[in-house]
Scaffold this motif. Structure first.
Motif, PDB file in Angstrom:
ATOM      1  N   MET A 162       0.845  -1.176   0.000  1.00 54.34           N
ATOM      2  CA  MET A 162       0.000   0.000   0.000  1.00 54.34           C
ATOM      3  C   MET A 162       0.894   1.244   0.000  1.00 54.34           C
ATOM      4  N   PRO A 163       0.805   2.067  -1.029  1.00 55.05           N
ATOM      5  CA  PRO A 163       1.663   3.243  -1.065  1.00 55.05           C
ATOM      6  C   PRO A 163       1.160   4.356  -0.131  1.00 55.05           C
ATOM      7  N   ASN A 164       2.114   5.033   0.492  1.00 56.44           N
ATOM      8  CA  ASN A 164       1.825   6.225   1.282  1.00 56.44           C
ATOM      9  C   ASN A 164       2.148   7.424   0.409  1.00 56.44           C
ATOM     10  N   ILE A 165       1.156   8.296   0.211  1.00 54.18           N
ATOM     11  CA  ILE A 165       1.275   9.398  -0.738  1.00 54.18           C
ATOM     12  C   ILE A 165       1.074  10.715  -0.014  1.00 54.18           C
ATOM     13  N   LEU A 166       2.056  11.604  -0.160  1.00 56.90           N
ATOM     14  CA  LEU A 166       2.024  12.917   0.479  1.00 56.90           C
ATOM     15  C   LEU A 166       1.896  13.985  -0.592  1.00 56.90           C
ATOM     16  N   PHE A 167       0.920  14.871  -0.424  1.00 60.22           N
ATOM     17  CA  PHE A 167       0.725  15.999  -1.330  1.00 60.22           C
ATOM     18  C   PHE A 167       1.154  17.271  -0.617  1.00 60.22           C
ATOM     19  N   LEU A 168       1.977  18.069  -1.307  1.00 63.58           N
ATOM     20  CA  LEU A 168       2.486  19.301  -0.721  1.00 63.58           C
ATOM     21  C   LEU A 168       2.214  20.502  -1.614  1.00 63.58           C
ATOM     22  N   CYS A 169       1.856  21.605  -0.979  1.00 65.82           N
ATOM     23  CA  CYS A 169       1.800  22.900  -1.643  1.00 65.82           C
ATOM     24  C   CYS A 169       2.362  23.916  -0.648  1.00 65.82           C
ATOM     25  N   SER A 170       2.133  25.177  -0.883  1.00 71.02           N
ATOM     26  CA  SER A 170       2.723  26.184  -0.001  1.00 71.02           C
ATOM     27  C   SER A 170       2.068  26.224   1.371  1.00 71.02           C
ATOM     28  N   LYS A 171       0.766  26.504   1.396  1.00 69.74           N
ATOM     29  CA  LYS A 171       0.094  26.764   2.671  1.00 69.74           C
ATOM     30  C   LYS A 171      -0.861  25.667   3.127  1.00 69.74           C
ATOM     31  N   ASN A 172      -0.997  24.610   2.334  1.00 61.42           N
ATOM     32  CA  ASN A 172      -1.910  23.517   2.670  1.00 61.42           C
ATOM     33  C   ASN A 172      -3.333  24.017   2.863  1.00 61.42           C
ATOM     34  N   LYS A 173      -3.753  24.919   1.979  1.00 64.56           N
ATOM     35  CA  LYS A 173      -5.115  25.465   2.056  1.00 64.56           C
ATOM     36  C   LYS A 173      -5.965  25.078   0.849  1.00 64.56           C
ATOM     37  N   LEU A 174      -5.356  24.990  -0.334  1.00 68.35           N
ATOM     38  CA  LEU A 174      -6.151  24.807  -1.544  1.00 68.35           C
ATOM     39  C   LEU A 174      -5.758  23.552  -2.339  1.00 68.35           C
ATOM     40  N   ARG A 175      -4.573  23.540  -2.900  1.00 71.66           N
ATOM     41  CA  ARG A 175      -4.197  22.464  -3.822  1.00 71.66           C
ATOM     42  C   ARG A 175      -3.943  21.134  -3.127  1.00 71.66           C
ATOM     43  N   SER A 176      -3.064  21.102  -2.130  1.00 66.52           N
ATOM     44  CA  SER A 176      -2.758  19.798  -1.510  1.00 66.52           C
ATOM     45  C   SER A 176      -3.935  19.223  -0.726  1.00 66.52           C
ATOM     46  N   PRO A 177      -4.742  20.039  -0.023  1.00 65.80           N
ATOM     47  CA  PRO A 177      -5.924  19.445   0.619  1.00 65.80           C
ATOM     48  C   PRO A 177      -6.940  18.924  -0.407  1.00 65.80           C
ATOM     49  N   THR A 178      -7.019  19.584  -1.558  1.00 66.52           N
ATOM     50  CA  THR A 178      -7.890  19.078  -2.620  1.00 66.52           C
ATOM     51  C   THR A 178      -7.397  17.711  -3.082  1.00 66.52           C
ATOM     52  N   ALA A 179      -6.095  17.587  -3.295  1.00 64.75           N
ATOM     53  CA  ALA A 179      -5.533  16.303  -3.717  1.00 64.75           C
ATOM     54  C   ALA A 179      -5.798  15.227  -2.671  1.00 64.75           C
TER      55      ALA A 179
END
Length: 107
Positions: free
Chosen positions: A1-18
């Motif tokens: 099972m892969p563990n996948i981390l999404f990162l953006c600048s402020k964790n407000k829009l793009r990475s929480p959407t992902a």
């Protein structure tokens, strides 16, 4: 099972959407965080060590990540998705971009 981390600048829009888009994929564990000091959720060393795949939204995030955690990034794939900060949380166009890009990298 892969563990996948999404990162953006402020964790407000793009990475929480992902995280929201991919959290229900069978066999995937997903999380998100931000790289900036004023991020909602800050990326930690534990996050980096946990992740098999790290997706950043822009090349600048990849550079910041390497600068901060360079030695900790061992066997993980760090993939820049090339998604600019032009979208709101759960924007349909952002969702479509994520769905078209991310699955191709995860084995």
């Amino acid at each position: 099972m892969p563990n996948i981390l999404f990162l953006c600048s402020k964790n407000k829009l793009r990475s929480p959407t992902a995280e929201a888009v991919f959290c229900n994929i069978d066999g995937w564990e997903v999380s998100s965080a931000g790289i900036s000091r004023d991020a909602e959720v800050h990326v930690s060393l534990e996050d980096i060590e946990w992740a098999d795949y790290i997706f950043v939204m822009e090349n600048a995030h990849k550079k910041k990540l390497s600068k901060k955690f360079g030695s900790a990034i061992n066997g993980q794939s760090v993939i820049s998705l090339g998604i600019p900060d032009d979208y709101e949380y759960m924007d349909q166009e952002l969702i479509d971009l994520l769905k078209s890009k991310v699955p191709a990298y995860v084995k």
